[in-house]
Design an enzyme around this catalytic site. Structure first.
Site, mmCIF file in Angstrom:
data_model
loop_
_atom_site.group_PDB
_atom_site.id
_atom_site.type_symbol
_atom_site.label_atom_id
_atom_site.label_comp_id
_atom_site.label_asym_id
_atom_site.label_seq_id
_atom_site.Cartn_x
_atom_site.Cartn_y
_atom_site.Cartn_z
ATOM 1 N N ASN A 9 40.148 35.192 41.323
ATOM 2 C CA ASN A 9 41.318 35.034 42.190
ATOM 3 C C ASN A 9 40.988 33.952 43.212
ATOM 4 O OD1 ASN A 9 43.386 35.252 44.017
ATOM 5 N ND2 ASN A 9 42.892 37.334 44.689
ATOM 6 N N LYS A 11 42.897 32.712 45.371
ATOM 7 C CA LYS A 11 43.678 32.867 46.611
ATOM 8 C C LYS A 11 44.258 31.506 46.998
ATOM 9 C CE LYS A 11 40.822 36.827 47.656
ATOM 10 N NZ LYS A 11 40.222 37.725 48.607
ATOM 11 N N HIS A 96 47.865 42.857 45.601
ATOM 12 C CA HIS A 96 46.587 42.584 46.269
ATOM 13 C C HIS A 96 46.684 43.045 47.724
ATOM 14 C CE1 HIS A 96 43.171 40.466 47.952
ATOM 15 N NE2 HIS A 96 42.711 40.352 46.717
ATOM 16 N N GLU A 98 45.802 41.711 50.336
ATOM 17 C CA GLU A 98 46.264 40.673 51.270
ATOM 18 C C GLU A 98 47.790 40.574 51.248
ATOM 19 O OE1 GLU A 98 43.658 37.653 49.720
ATOM 20 O OE2 GLU A 98 41.960 38.754 50.561
ATOM 21 N N GLU A 169 39.942 47.463 44.648
ATOM 22 C CA GLU A 169 39.353 46.544 45.620
ATOM 23 C C GLU A 169 39.345 47.203 46.995
ATOM 24 O OE1 GLU A 169 39.653 42.172 44.105
ATOM 25 O OE2 GLU A 169 41.319 42.613 45.436
ATOM 26 N N GLY A 175 35.635 39.745 50.787
ATOM 27 C CA GLY A 175 35.256 38.582 51.592
ATOM 28 C C GLY A 175 34.270 38.906 52.700
ATOM 29 N N SER A 215 33.448 41.225 46.968
ATOM 30 C CA SER A 215 32.107 40.624 47.070
ATOM 31 C C SER A 215 31.303 40.744 45.770
ATOM 32 C CB SER A 215 31.335 41.205 48.258
ATOM 33 O OG SER A 215 32.036 40.932 49.465
HETATM 34 P P1 13P Z 1 35.776 38.404 47.345
HETATM 35 O O1 13P Z 1 35.144 38.398 45.975
HETATM 36 O O2 13P Z 1 35.755 37.065 48.013
HETATM 37 O O3 13P Z 1 35.236 39.504 48.190
HETATM 38 O O4 13P Z 1 37.336 38.739 47.124
HETATM 39 C C1 13P Z 1 37.708 39.811 46.342
HETATM 40 C C2 13P Z 1 39.163 39.735 46.064
HETATM 41 O O5 13P Z 1 39.972 39.944 46.939
HETATM 42 C C3 13P Z 1 39.578 39.374 44.703
HETATM 43 O O6 13P Z 1 40.928 39.607 44.510
#
Ligand code: 13P
Length: 253
Positions: A9, A11, A96, A98, A169, A175, A215
């Site tokens: 992803n 983003k 997601h 976010e 997740e 992140g 992560s």
């Molecule tokens: P990270 O791998 O950067 O922690 O992000 C995970 C994520 O949100 C994937 O959709």
């Protein structure tokens, strides 16, 4: 037997030069290609560059990060599942954290999006996950149960849910560099499988792939994949660099 899926992803990151560099550098053995599925979900504006740059690498499937539930209409700024399909997408992430956190998406929205993606012949990757606050308050199970019920199981009557992918997740691991331990990830992925099984039956639940995200790195993927209910990864930061993504996709069994 569920084929592992590793989806990147991106983003709101990347540019055309980065797409070309990634596609150039990404090399993986035939052995891995045959036993693992992989996808990259770049921003919409990079999809055509991706298709051109990765033309010789059809094993890396293309995915999107969001979709609207309507097929067309006056929804400024939105893109429909049919449009994503035409753009060459195979899968699309929905729900997601976010999007739930910054754009106010709720389980009912996510469910409508999942249905629309299925109708368009795309593979929905439906995300669920608790915040640190919820985990520390002992509410993880309740939050996951509510999200899986509202986002996925509200469509139990469809009868075609075996193709969907669910991604666990934990918000606190995204992140932050703080990966859930493989036991924590397995506990929740096992819970998700049980929720699916209770409503859809064991055969469907056994077919649905459940990914862990948060992560994920080349050095923790093997351990995560050793768990029975973890069928792959949804990778953020580490999917932006071809060498890291290759390390994750090529994890040792
Ligand atoms: P990270 O791998 O950067 O922690 O992000 C995970 C994520 O949100 C994937 O959709």
């Amino acid at each position: 037997m569920r084929m592992p899926l590793i989806a990147g992803n991106w983003k709101m990151n990347g540019d055309v030069a980065g797409v070309e560099k990634f596609a150039d550098e990404f090399e993986i053995s035939q052995d891995i290609i045959e036993k693992r599925q992989m996808a990259i979900c770049p921003p919409l504006t990079l999809m055509s560059a991706w298709r051109a740059a990765a033309e010789s690498k059809p094993h890396i499937k293309l995915g999107a990060q969001n979709a609207h539930w309507k097929s067309s209409g006056a929804y400024t700024g939105e893109v429909s599942p049919g449009m994503l399909k035409e753009a060459g997408c195979w899968c699309c992430i929905v729900g997601h954290s976010e999007r739930r956190q910054y754009f106010g998406e709720n389980d009912a929205d996510v469910n409508k999006k999942m249905n629309a993606l299925l109708d368009a012949g795309l593979v929905p990757i439906v995300c669920v996950g608790e915040t640190l606050e919820e985990r520390e308050a002992g509410k993880m199970e309740q939050v996951i149960t509510t999200q899986v019920s509202g986002s996925v199981l509200a469509s139990a009557d469809r009868g075609d849910l075996s193709v969907i992918v669910v991604a666990y997740e934990p918000v606190w691991a995204i992140g932050t560099g703080k990966t859930a331990t493989s036991d924590q990830a397995q506990e929740v992925c096992g819970l998700i499988r049980k929720l699916l099984s209770d409503k859809l039956g064991a055969a469907s639940a056994d077919a649905i792939r459940i990914l862990y995200g948060g992560s994920v790195k080349p050095d923790n993927m093997s351990e995560l994949m050793s768990k029975p209910d973890i069928d792959g990864g949804l990778v953020g930061g580490a999917s932006l660099k071809a060498s890291d993504f290759m390390g994750i996709v090529g994890y040792k069994e």
